[in-house]
Design a protein around this motif. Structure first.
Motif, short mmCIF file in Angstrom:
data_model
loop_
_atom_site.label_atom_id
_atom_site.label_comp_id
_atom_site.label_asym_id
_atom_site.label_seq_id
_atom_site.Cartn_x
_atom_site.Cartn_y
_atom_site.Cartn_z
N LEU A 32 5.59 0.38 1.88
CA LEU A 32 4.74 1.58 1.69
C LEU A 32 5.42 2.81 2.28
CD1 LEU A 32 1.12 0.33 2.54
CD2 LEU A 32 1.89 1.29 0.36
N ALA A 33 5.97 2.63 3.51
CA ALA A 33 6.61 3.77 4.17
C ALA A 33 7.79 4.26 3.34
CB ALA A 33 7.08 3.33 5.56
N LYS A 34 8.53 3.31 2.75
CA LYS A 34 9.70 3.67 1.95
C LYS A 34 9.26 4.49 0.72
CE LYS A 34 13.60 1.54 -0.32
NZ LYS A 34 13.95 0.35 -1.09
N LEU A 35 8.18 4.00 0.10
CA LEU A 35 7.65 4.70 -1.09
C LEU A 35 7.25 6.14 -0.76
CD1 LEU A 35 5.27 2.32 -3.06
CD2 LEU A 35 7.06 3.76 -4.01
N VAL A 36 6.55 6.27 0.36
CA VAL A 36 6.08 7.61 0.77
C VAL A 36 7.27 8.52 1.04
CG1 VAL A 36 4.85 8.87 2.60
CG2 VAL A 36 3.87 6.77 1.67
N LYS A 37 8.27 7.96 1.70
CA LYS A 37 9.45 8.75 2.04
C LYS A 37 10.17 9.23 0.78
CE LYS A 37 12.68 8.75 5.80
NZ LYS A 37 13.36 8.00 6.81
N GLY A 54 0.87 -6.47 7.25
CA GLY A 54 2.14 -7.14 7.52
C GLY A 54 3.32 -6.17 7.45
N PRO A 55 4.37 -6.50 8.21
CA PRO A 55 5.51 -5.57 8.30
C PRO A 55 6.18 -5.28 6.96
CG PRO A 55 5.96 -7.63 9.47
CD PRO A 55 4.55 -7.70 9.04
N GLU A 56 6.28 -6.29 6.11
CA GLU A 56 6.99 -6.08 4.84
C GLU A 56 6.28 -5.06 3.98
OE1 GLU A 56 8.06 -9.41 2.48
OE2 GLU A 56 8.97 -10.40 4.21
N MET A 57 4.98 -5.27 3.85
CA MET A 57 4.17 -4.36 3.02
C MET A 57 4.21 -2.95 3.61
SD MET A 57 2.26 -3.67 0.50
CE MET A 57 1.41 -4.98 -0.35
#
Lengths: 262, 721
Positions: free
Chosen positions: B710-715, B703-706
């Motif tokens: 995740l992308a934010k965390l990695v960034k 899902g887009p939210e998850m």
């Protein structure tokens, strides 16, 4: 393949594989290409790991392979004008013991790439252990291509031949003397296929990603003059694009002539 | 009068020597110099050394033979033979002549000292008066000085004219200490200004190396039981232990000696040093069948203590894989444990152990069993090279207990003759003071934003390292000020170098490529502009897992500048380090035991590594303490900015440390914290590799939210990193 071309090709080999090769030692002294403090020395069979450590300590190599400190020796001797090759000895000596208990022999290729024996992440506690592992004695794998036409005698001792650790007393016919870059390709294919794949090949198809590079590598080699044997026995072929191009030219000319004649 | 240095415990019961020493001490009161009891620097073919060798700055060197006879003991005094206590002995006068010839030759061998000394022979009869003796025998020739019971000691006076210069005095001391192999043979003095790095270095090289009082005792004395030698990196432990081994072998050529260590590269270094020191005394090499240099573990190619032991017992040694299966953290401990189950017979009369801090207690127990009584086991312990165990292990734990539960080895008190059981070397010669203090402050994390990660808990430990606690009682939360006396860091570089380059340079880069480019270019400048020879430069990678890859990158760059370099591997001998004409590119591990004038340390940002901070700080300490003069520290990213701030704080407070003393309990918990972090990272790696195996559709199903989170965390993690 003149002496200056060959020496330049050693530099090119280092540039091409510079993330993989360490401690370049190559030198040119007039018509001789070898390494610093060169000592003439042919190892007796079986070649043991301690022999290789001895060579490493005496810096008897052109390059070392960074991951396992195996060595490559490139020796070319030309006539005084640097035009004709008189002798050559190209060798690869692995530091990995054949049949090391961790892996079976058939996995040797993988083992040599996986074994992280360099001291990047050594800890003091492990040092003793590593030493014990490091100084484990045993026979190692090696291969050597010799070119010595003066000593040659027919098919069993052809002008250019390869000795390998598996058949140390046999001389396998080789069509010509590889240039340094060609020899390096051979070492990588035999000893470090995974690294070779990453460096040269397409991950999915296994074909070369840049064929022009291969063409450049195989642009030239020192073709043996006596070609009779190579038409008589299975042998190792050393690509020679210049020669191929010439042949292609001749063939195309002849074909063209025939066409014209018709 | 300076010290009496007793090399053998026999002094304790040598009454005539005591009497003679009283005379010497009185005669040469307040003089700068040394007197040695049984110094092995001279030994006759019959195996005799002078009872005393006396060397003070104003007087010609004296070799003294003490004869503890009563008049009635001596029946005849001939030219070559005396009859004493009913048996013939070689004339002590001939022996004295031998001593004179031998010592004179040692001075004459050195160009700087030739024609400056005239060694004098002294015969001492502390129990016979001159009148008594001459009533029975002829007078001695006039060129023999004799000390009689109740006689004058004026015969000892023989001034050196003109007075010795400082360099002559230092060099003469080195000769008498057998420390000449530590000095460079060249007598050519540099005549350029010391304003470039490359022109200052020869001045440093020219400093005459001789042993200080503490070092001299360690090297020369042969204690009749266990002895511990403690000291920081650069205090000369390996050299001293090698000298000690050579001395013992010279004194006791038939005794069996073991010299053992942990770092493989020490093998050749130890062998060369011992040979050199032994050859000061002898024209031959040491008898390597009697003097064993062995790596602690060994292998099939090279013998070692553990392998030899198994071979003698007819037992198969554990290989590394098996040993690791038993004890993954310390496979060598597993080996020693298995060896201790064997019945071990003593094998050696003397055992010298270098790098003792690197060994498990089981190895000490093994060595204890391998040594004959009285257990002449001498071990050099590098204080703080291994910062992870900064408190000295208890001897009971290390060697074990006897049947009455008392420690098998005790280091309380001294041996007869005042020979110390526990020696501390306070002076660190390699590093300039500022570098050593920088290394300590980083290693301990004194100015780390989240607090110290390691700490010396008592004043004694600080003092053993050459520091002084000026303010504070080393209690939690208390302001603490600690200083280091310049005399404990006698490296003279700051006195010699007159150029503008700072001794400590810290550089911060955006990425690794820039960092490696700068290092290569700086090395180029060192060599081409500052005239430094390549072998005086070492580059050390702090980021262990990627060290090799980066070192190869630097080598490529140096090739482009036509600068030769070498990356010593695990198979290379010590000679690969500082190879002539080549810059050395090294991992921290490989750098151990080596040194250089200029040291580059890169990927220093790993000091703030999430998991391996303690390990990396230890490595940083080791790396910095390789430098004899200049250190250049580089790193990348945000973490390096933090490192920069920390180093600035350290430098601002030098030559003192000022910090709030930490809670020791917190520090003790850090080990557990590291374990926990390691576990977390290992788990994260597993999850990440599982995640990577998922196909895109499956990931999309999150899902887009998850996915966004995740992308934010990695960034965020990337920008931190």
């Amino acid at each position: 393949m003149r002496v200056n071309e060959t020496f330049q090709l050693i530099w090119d080999t280092y540039s091409d594989w510079s993330t993989f090769l360490i401690n370049p030692q190559h030198i040119r002294y007039d018509s001789l290409i070898s390494w610093n403090r060169y000592e003439s020395n042919i190892l007796k069979n079986p070649v043991m790991k301690s022999d290789i450590i001895d060579l490493i300590n005496k810096k008897q190599y052109t390059f070392q392979i960074g991951k396992d400190e195996s060595i490559i020796q490139l020796y070319y001797l030309y006539d005084s004008r640097g035009n004709n090759l008189l002798e050559a000895r190209l060798a690869f000596f692995s530091t990995q013991i054949i049949g090391l208990s961790k892996q079976s022999y058939k996995e040797f290729n993988t083992l040599s790439e996986d074994a992280r024996i360099l001291p990047d992440d050594f800890d003091d506690d492990l040092a003793g252990g590593v030493v014990s592992d490091r100084f484990q004695e045993g026979p190692v794998s090696w291969l050597r291509i010799d070119y010595a036409p003066d000593d040659a005698k027919g098919v069993l001792h052809y002008d250019c031949h390869m000795n390998i650790s598996a058949f140390p007393y046999s001389r396998l016919v080789v069509s010509g003397v590889p240039n340094p870059r060609q020899f390096m390709e051979l070492v990588m294919v035999i000893g470090y296929p995974e690294s070779y794949r990453k460096h040269r090949l397409d991950a999915e198809t296994g074909s070369y990603t840049d064929t022009s590079k291969l063409k450049e590598i195989n642009k030239i080699c020192y073709q043996c003059q006596n070609r009779e044997v190579t038409s008589q026995i299975i042998h190792f072929h050393v690509p020679n694009n210049t020669l191929n191009d010439k042949i292609d030219n001749i063939v195309s000319k002849r074909t063209g002539n025939r066409k014209r004649t018709r | 009068m300076a010290d009496l240095i007793v090399t053998l415990p026999t002094y304790e019961d040598d009454n005539s020597a005591h009497k003679v020493w009283e005379i010497l001490e009185k005669q040469f009161e307040n003089q700068d110099g040394k007197c040695y009891y049984k110094h092995p620097v001279i030994k006759t073919d019959t195996g005799i050394t002078p009872d005393f060798t006396l060397f003070v700055r104003t007087n010609q060197p004296l070799v003294i033979r003490c004869l503890s006879y009563q008049l009635s003991d001596i029946t005849s005094v001939g030219g070559t033979v005396w009859d004493v206590v009913g048996r013939p002995i070689e004339s002590p006068i001939l022996e004295l002549e031998d001593f004179v010839v031998l010592l004179q030759a040692k001075f004459d061998k050195e160009r700087q000292l030739r024609h400056r000394f005239k060694v004098r022979a002294v015969l001492a009869f502390p129990l016979i008066s001159q009148r008594e003796f001459e009533s029975k025998f002829n007078k001695f020739p006039e060129d023999i000085a004799v000390i009689w019971k109740g006689g004058s000691s004026a015969v000892l006076i023989s001034p050196i004219t003109p007075e010795l210069t400082d360099p002559e005095w230092r060099y003469a001391k080195a000769v008498l200490q057998s420390a000449t192999p530590l000095n460079k043979p060249s007598t050519i003095f540099p005549n350029s200004n010391a304003d470039l790095l490359g022109t200052a270095i020869p001045y440093l090289d020219r400093e005459i190396a001789y042993l200080d009082d503490e070092q001299e005792k360690v090297a020369i004395q042969i204690p009749p039981g266990p002895q511990r030698i403690r000291g920081l990196a650069g205090t000369g432990k390996t050299v001293l232990l090698a000298m000690k081994a050579a001395n013992i072998h010279h004194h006791y050529p038939n005794k069996k000696i073991l010299f053992t260590f942990n770092t493989q590269s020490l093998y050749n270094q130890a062998k060369t040093l011992i040979s050199k020191f032994y050859r000061v005394y002898s024209d031959t090499d040491p008898d390597w069948d009697r003097l064993h240099i062995r790596h602690a573990w060994g292998g099939q190619i090279r013998s070692g203590v553990y392998y030899d032991l198994c071979a003698r017992q007819g037992t198969q040694p554990l290989d590394l894989v098996t040993a690791r299966n038993i004890n993954s953290n310390s496979p060598f401990q597993a080996c020693c444990e298995s060896a201790l189950k064997l019945s071990i017979a003593p094998e050696y009369d003397f055992i010298l152990l270098d790098e003792a801090q690197d060994f498990p207690k089981e190895f000490f127990q093994l060595l204890y069993k391998l040594s004959f009584p009285p257990k002449q086991l001498y071990w050099a312990y590098d204080e703080l090279q291994n910062l992870s165990s900064i408190e000295m292990p208890k001897l009971g734990d290390q060697f074990g207990l006897d049947s009455k539960k008392n420690p098998l080895v005790s280091l309380d008190g001294t041996y007869p003759g005042g020979i110390a059981k526990d020696f501390v070397l306070h002076r660190s010669y390699r590093c300039p003071q500022s570098l050593l203090m920088l290394a300590h402050a980083i290693g301990l994390g004194l100015y780390r934003p989240k607090g110290c990660i390691q700490m010396l808990e008592n004043k004694g430990s600080w003092e053993a390292l050459g520091y002084k606690v000026e303010v504070g009682e080393l209690r939690k939360g208390e302001k603490t000020i600690i200083s280091r006396s310049p005399e404990n860091s006698p490296n003279p570089i700051s006195r010699i170098y007159t150029g503008l380059q700072e001794f400590i340079v810290v550089k911060h880069f955006q990425n690794r490529e820039e960092e490696l480019d700068w290092i290569a270019d700086s090395i180029r400048k060192d060599i081409k502009e500052e005239l430094v020879v390549p072998e005086q430069i070492v580059v050390i990678a702090l980021d262990a897992p990627r060290a090799r890859q980066h070192l190869v990158g630097i080598q490529q760059r140096l090739v482009n500048y036509s600068i030769a370099s070498t990356i010593p591997g695990i198979y290379d001998s010590q000679a690969s380090y500082a190879e002539l004409g080549k810059v050395t590119l090294s991992t921290v591990f490989r750098a151990k035991g080596n040194e250089a004038y200029i040291v580059y340390i890169f990927s220093f940002e790993s000091l703030y590594d999430y998991v391996e901070e303690i390990g990396n700080r230890n490595r940083a300490f080791t790396a910095i303490t390789r430098a004899k003069a200049w250190v250049r520290i580089t790193g990348i990213g945000k973490k390096m900015e933090e490192v920069n701030k920390e180093i600035d704080q350290i430098r601002n407070k030098l030559p003192k440390f000022e910090f709030i003393f930490p809670d020791i309990n917190n520090i003790r918990r850090l080990d557990a914290e590291t374990m926990r972090k390691r576990g977390k990272v290992a788990k994260a790696k597993d999850i990440a590799s599982e995640f990577k195996k998922l196909d895109k559709d499956t990931i999309a199903a999150l899902g887009p939210e998850m996915l966004e989170s995740l992308a934010k965390l990695v960034k965020e993690a990337q920008s931190e990193g």
